[in-house]
Design an enzyme around this catalytic site. Structure first.
Site, short mmCIF file in Angstrom:
data_model
loop_
_atom_site.label_atom_id
_atom_site.label_comp_id
_atom_site.label_asym_id
_atom_site.label_seq_id
_atom_site.Cartn_x
_atom_site.Cartn_y
_atom_site.Cartn_z
CG HIS A 1 -15.94 68.86 50.39
ND1 HIS A 1 -15.83 68.31 51.63
CD2 HIS A 1 -17.26 68.76 50.05
CE1 HIS A 1 -17.02 67.90 52.04
NE2 HIS A 1 -17.91 68.16 51.10
CD GLU B 1 -19.27 69.82 45.59
OE1 GLU B 1 -18.62 70.46 46.43
OE2 GLU B 1 -20.49 69.54 45.72
CG ASP C 1 -25.37 68.32 51.96
OD1 ASP C 1 -25.16 68.66 53.13
OD2 ASP C 1 -24.53 68.45 51.04
N1 HPA Z 1 -19.85 70.78 49.01
C1 HPA Z 1 -19.24 71.68 49.75
N2 HPA Z 1 -19.66 72.03 50.97
C2 HPA Z 1 -20.74 71.42 51.44
C3 HPA Z 1 -21.42 70.49 50.72
C4 HPA Z 1 -20.94 70.14 49.42
O1 HPA Z 1 -21.49 69.29 48.69
N3 HPA Z 1 -22.46 70.10 51.49
C5 HPA Z 1 -22.39 70.78 52.65
N4 HPA Z 1 -21.35 71.60 52.63
ZN ZN Z 2 -19.89 67.41 50.93
#
Ligand code: HPA
Ligand code: ZN
Length: 330
Positions: free
Chosen positions: A194, A197, A276
């Site tokens: 990730h 974001e 999610d």
């Molecule tokens: N971002 C970061 N960590 C996470 C996310 C997300 O959208 N969903 C579950 N863990």
């Molecule tokens: Zn995620």
């Protein structure tokens, strides 16, 4: 358009299996395991799902998964989502899971893995749904802990498609996990993370340069840095964009403001996922429908996005060919 989107052989590259836990199943598992929930009813749980940022969501996400204790709980969690996704026309899912979130609660890795792997096997045997496994590390926990989990997972290395990096992004840069990802590389594991974001575009660059990731989960903030955009474009790095997640966590105000059209315009290799689904208002079909409405996309755009995801999915080349044929036949 809705019929087309349902029939589209959708591939989901970014899904946290613990984030697919619907309140209905949460109540069933709580009762089965004798656990008291902070909600009196399913509706009360749903009403609590309003977030102002990623951290606010993560609090409820970690609380929700507290009902997962035994192998069959993980199996039920995954099968529940797999069936629902298949019903929406999903044909492949690369699933993130968070071992540390379970180890911390005293749930052994073997319990998590056995339950999830059993569901994967059953989905692949009976649902015409392929499943990839991404073992994710919690970036707000110490890197040493992640390294320890990676070593502990030795019996499962061959069964993993990749390692990932998730949880609270801000002030937890990719650089913190260089050693962990170096070890994963040495083990021959693909890496994803990730980035961009809630964190800055620089984190995307770091994830590529320091962690050697093959895809970027989210990545929407790349637009703040032209150099990063050019890098993602020239190398055709896949972005696993999660539109309704970004709205729920206030990365964008509303879907119409979402940078997705801009990302496509820049020639980036965009895909769509739900992240999610139990917390963010819906699964793959809802995310696709919402994008069609917000951006007025035609079928060609969705075909391209699906082709991008099929290209990148953790599947055999035989399965990839099969899915491309299915897309072409639609
Ligand atoms: N971002 C970061 N960590 C996470 C996310 C997300 O959208 N969903 C579950 N863990
Ligand atoms: Zn995620």
């Amino acid at each position: 358009m809705h019929d087309f989107l349902r029939a589209l052989p959708k591939v989901e590259l970014h899904l946290h299996i613990e984030g697919s836990l619907e309140p209905e199943l949460m109540f069933v598992l709580a009762q089965r395991n004798g656990i008291e929930l902070p909600y009196a009813t399913v509706q009360e749980a749903k009403d609590a799902y309003h977030f102002s940022d990623l951290k606010g969501f993560l609090n409820l996400y970690f609380q929700g998964m507290n009902v997962l204790r035994h192998e069959e709980d993980f199996y039920d969690l995954a099968m529940d989502y797999f069936k629902r996704a298949r019903g929406e026309g999903v044909v492949h899912i690369d699933m993130h899971f968070d071992p540390q979130a379970h180890l911390q609660r005293g749930v052994p890795l073997e319990v998590v893995m056995t339950g999830l792997l059993k569901a994967k096997q059953e989905a692949e045997d009976t649902l015409d749904l392929s499943i990839g496994m991404i073992m994710a590390f919690l970036r707000d926990r110490p890197a040493e802990e992640a390294l320890h989990v990676l070593e502990q997972a030795a019996p499962y290395w061959k069964l993993l498609d990749a390692v990932g990096l998730d949880s609270a992004e801000q002030n937890n840069p990719p650089a913190k996990f260089v050693d962990v990802f170096q070890r994963a590389k040495q083990l021959g594991l693909v890496r994803v993370a990730h980035a961009g974001e809630e964190g800055p575009a620089d984190y995307i660059k770091e994830a590529l340069d320091l962690l050697g990731v093959q895809r970027i989960d989210h990545g929407v903030r790349c637009l703040e840095n032209a150099e990063v955009v050019e890098r993602l474009r020239s190398e055709q790095i896949v972005l696993t964009v999660c539109p309704l997640s970004n709205v729920s966590l206030k990365v964008v105000e509303e879907l119409r403001d979402h940078p997705l059209p801009k990302l496509l315009e820049k020639g980036l290799k965009v895909t769509i996922s739900s992240d999610d689904p139990a917390y963010f208002g819906g699964g793959m079909l809802t995310n696709h429908t919402a994008c069609a409405e917000a951006f007025g996309w035609d079928e060609a755009v969705f075909r391209q996005i699906t082709r991008n995801a099929i290209d990148e999915a953790f599947i055999t080349e035989t399965r990839r060919g099969e899915l491309l044929n299915r897309l072409a036949a639609l």
